[in-house]
Design a protein around this motif. Structure first.
Motif, short mmCIF file in Angstrom:
data_model
loop_
_atom_site.label_atom_id
_atom_site.label_comp_id
_atom_site.label_asym_id
_atom_site.label_seq_id
_atom_site.Cartn_x
_atom_site.Cartn_y
_atom_site.Cartn_z
N GLN A 177 -5.45 -3.62 -9.44
CA GLN A 177 -6.87 -3.79 -9.19
C GLN A 177 -7.60 -2.81 -10.22
OE1 GLN A 177 -8.15 -6.14 -7.97
NE2 GLN A 177 -6.52 -7.27 -6.94
N ILE A 178 -7.12 -2.60 -11.27
CA ILE A 178 -7.80 -1.32 -12.47
C ILE A 178 -9.23 -1.97 -12.54
CG2 ILE A 178 -6.74 -2.28 -14.28
CD1 ILE A 178 -7.30 1.24 -13.70
N ASN A 179 -9.44 -2.99 -12.83
CA ASN A 179 -10.68 -3.63 -13.14
C ASN A 179 -11.80 -3.34 -12.15
OD1 ASN A 179 -9.75 -4.52 -15.43
ND2 ASN A 179 -9.48 -6.80 -14.82
N VAL A 180 -11.26 -3.35 -10.97
CA VAL A 180 -12.28 -2.84 -9.73
C VAL A 180 -12.49 -1.28 -9.82
CG1 VAL A 180 -12.87 -2.80 -7.34
CG2 VAL A 180 -11.62 -4.96 -8.64
N LEU B 131 -6.35 1.54 -5.97
CA LEU B 131 -6.43 0.29 -6.71
C LEU B 131 -5.94 0.21 -8.26
CD1 LEU B 131 -10.43 0.20 -6.21
CD2 LEU B 131 -8.84 -1.44 -5.52
N PRO B 132 -5.60 1.26 -9.02
CA PRO B 132 -4.75 0.97 -10.02
C PRO B 132 -3.42 0.68 -9.98
CG PRO B 132 -6.03 3.12 -10.36
CD PRO B 132 -6.06 2.48 -8.74
N PHE B 133 -2.91 1.19 -8.54
CA PHE B 133 -1.54 0.84 -8.56
C PHE B 133 -1.23 -0.60 -7.72
CE2 PHE B 133 -2.42 5.31 -8.60
CZ PHE B 133 -1.59 5.78 -9.57
N ILE B 134 -2.23 -1.58 -7.30
CA ILE B 134 -2.23 -2.65 -6.80
C ILE B 134 -2.68 -3.82 -7.82
CG2 ILE B 134 -1.90 -1.53 -4.42
CD1 ILE B 134 -4.98 -2.48 -3.93
N LEU C 86 0.89 -1.18 -0.06
CA LEU C 86 0.00 -0.09 -0.01
C LEU C 86 0.73 1.14 -0.04
CD1 LEU C 86 -2.61 -1.16 2.52
CD2 LEU C 86 -3.11 -0.95 0.14
N GLY C 87 2.03 1.23 0.60
CA GLY C 87 2.83 2.22 0.79
C GLY C 87 3.46 2.48 -0.69
N ARG C 88 3.87 1.56 -1.37
CA ARG C 88 4.45 1.66 -2.67
C ARG C 88 3.39 2.30 -3.62
NH1 ARG C 88 9.04 2.43 -3.90
NH2 ARG C 88 8.75 1.46 -5.83
N ALA C 89 2.06 1.43 -3.58
CA ALA C 89 1.34 2.17 -4.27
C ALA C 89 0.89 3.60 -4.07
CB ALA C 89 -0.05 1.45 -4.11
N ALA C 90 0.98 4.02 -2.86
CA ALA C 90 0.84 5.65 -2.56
C ALA C 90 2.08 6.44 -3.16
CB ALA C 90 0.94 5.79 -1.06
N GLN C 91 3.27 5.89 -3.16
CA GLN C 91 4.31 6.59 -3.64
C GLN C 91 3.80 6.68 -5.50
OE1 GLN C 91 7.61 4.18 -2.19
NE2 GLN C 91 8.32 6.17 -1.19
N GLN C 92 3.69 5.56 -5.79
CA GLN C 92 3.16 5.69 -7.28
C GLN C 92 2.24 6.57 -7.78
OE1 GLN C 92 3.06 1.36 -9.18
NE2 GLN C 92 3.99 0.89 -7.33
N LYS D 288 -11.81 16.10 -6.10
CA LYS D 288 -13.04 15.91 -6.97
C LYS D 288 -13.56 14.47 -6.98
CE LYS D 288 -10.79 15.32 -11.35
NZ LYS D 288 -10.79 16.04 -12.64
N GLN D 289 -12.74 13.44 -6.47
CA GLN D 289 -13.20 12.01 -6.28
C GLN D 289 -13.91 11.74 -4.96
OE1 GLN D 289 -14.01 8.64 -6.54
NE2 GLN D 289 -12.46 8.93 -8.09
N PRO D 290 -15.03 11.36 -5.09
CA PRO D 290 -15.85 10.98 -3.96
C PRO D 290 -15.36 9.55 -3.03
CG PRO D 290 -17.00 10.20 -5.77
CD PRO D 290 -15.82 10.91 -6.40
N GLY D 291 -14.54 8.80 -3.74
CA GLY D 291 -14.12 7.77 -3.11
C GLY D 291 -12.96 7.72 -2.32
N GLY D 292 -12.61 6.98 -1.33
CA GLY D 292 -11.79 7.05 -0.32
C GLY D 292 -10.02 6.68 -0.71
N TRP D 293 -9.17 6.69 0.15
CA TRP D 293 -7.75 6.45 -0.29
C TRP D 293 -7.61 5.05 -0.68
CZ3 TRP D 293 -4.35 3.25 2.12
CH2 TRP D 293 -4.74 2.57 3.59
N MET D 294 -8.15 4.13 -0.38
CA MET D 294 -8.08 2.64 -0.93
C MET D 294 -8.70 2.49 -2.21
SD MET D 294 -8.29 0.01 2.21
CE MET D 294 -6.68 -0.45 2.72
N TYR D 295 -9.59 3.26 -2.50
CA TYR D 295 -10.13 3.31 -4.09
C TYR D 295 -9.07 3.88 -4.79
CZ TYR D 295 -12.81 4.49 -8.06
OH TYR D 295 -13.29 4.38 -9.39
#
Length: 332
Positions: free
Chosen positions: A102-105, A97-100, A53-59, A87-94
């Motif tokens: 889970q782009i399809n989700v 998703l593209p960086f773990i 998750l930390g690496r995804a945040a850096q990306q 402008k994004q209503p979803g949270g930090w985990m949403y």
């Protein structure tokens, strides 16, 4: 004369009981070691989840220029057509998703509108991501739905998370807006005024934040990005605890955000990290975990570490405040 052998061919009852006793003692001695080895493996798995998750945040920072926002509030889920940041209503985990992988989700509902989009976002809320669960606490599983969303309907079950973003020392909870058509008319929505609060905000991710690395004055390696959240074990598999009753993709709320104490805290605090304890606190601001030895965090530079439940609260505050200018000792 026929000789009679003096050798016995079987154990006596006393000898058998002695052997059973010795085996029992050996098992009792080995069992803690086996359990300790299993917990060590589970803890390593959990720490690796946070590392990912930390690496995804850096990306996310590399692509978008800022750490992931925590969306609009607990009654909103992620919308693939609303981009990132404020402008994004979803949270930090949403947002991660593209960086773990889970782009399809993340893209469920992209380009759709009306009931078709609501159906897709409803499906999104029920998705279980194994990376979001600590194996010491619970297995990856969807749990019954107890809380809704403005921009989606309620599936029978929701995907959860055992990790929370660092929301700093200043608590903000509740909905940003209840206008269900906000995604269509953004930014002309009835958002609450965050001007003064954003000036106070000293964490990494909360409602409509766009924290850049330059905003982290104390250094990426000295500031927590996310960590394990405290959860009452009575609610591990119920889905109806007030800090675990929505999906992993919702906006800002204590399901996905936790807070550190202010630096001037003295004595005990409702933000003291804690090991999961049956019967203790159903609604909480705390970080914590099911691990016996401490709780894991990932820093803004992507490094992970385990912190003690007994960590000095002032040091813990410094680690959660990105701009307090306080030095962090090496042995915290």
């Amino acid at each position: 004369m026929k000789m009679v052998s003096g050798f016995r061919r079987a154990f006596t009852l006393v000898e058998l009981l002695v052997v059973i006793t010795i085996i029992g003692i050996l098992i009792a001695l080995l069992l803690p070691a086996v359990q300790g080895a299993r917990e060590a493996a589970r803890n390593t798995h959990c720490k690796n989840n946070l590392y990912q998750l930390g690496r995804a945040a850096q990306q996310h920072v590399e692509v978008h220029g800022h750490f992931p926002s925590s969306g609009w509030g607990y009654m909103w889920t992620g919308d693939p057509d609303m981009g990132t940041g404020a402008k994004q209503p979803g949270g930090w985990m949403y947002n991660l998703l593209p960086f773990i992988d889970q782009i399809n989700v993340h893209q469920l509902g992209a380009g759709l509108s009306g009931s078709a989009k609501r159906a897709a976002l409803t499906q999104q809320r029920s998705v279980v991501i194994g990376l979001f669960y600590c194996p010491t606490r619970r297995r990856p599983i969807a749990l019954p739905t107890y809380e809704g969303a403005w921009n989606a309907d309620n599936p029978k079950v929701l995907g959860k998370t055992d990790y929370a973003a660092n929301a700093g020392t200043v608590i903000l909870l509740g909905n940003a807006t209840s206008e269900t058509d906000c995604p269509q008319k953004y930014p002309d929505c009835n958002f609450r005024d965050l001007t003064s609060w954003l000036q106070q905000f000293d964490g990494i991710s909360s409602e409509r934040t766009e924290i850049q690395p330059a905003h982290i004055k104390d250094g990426l390696s000295n500031t927590i990005f996310a960590g394990e959240k405290y959860l009452n074990p009575d609610y591990y598999y119920s889905g109806n605890c007030c800090v675990d009753n929505n999906s992993a993709f919702q906006g800002n709320d204590w399901d996905l955000n936790r807070w550190v104490p202010p630096a001037n805290v003295s004595g005990t605090s409702d933000r003291q990290p804690r090991q999961d304890t049956p019967g203790f606190e159903n609604c909480t601001y705390r970080f914590g975990s099911a691990h016996p030895s401490g709780f894991n965090v990932v820093m803004c530079d992507g490094s992970t570490r385990m912190l003690s439940y007994a960590i000095d609260l002032r040091i813990f505050s410094f680690l959660g405040n990105r701009r307090d200018g306080q030095s962090i000792p090496d042995n915290y």
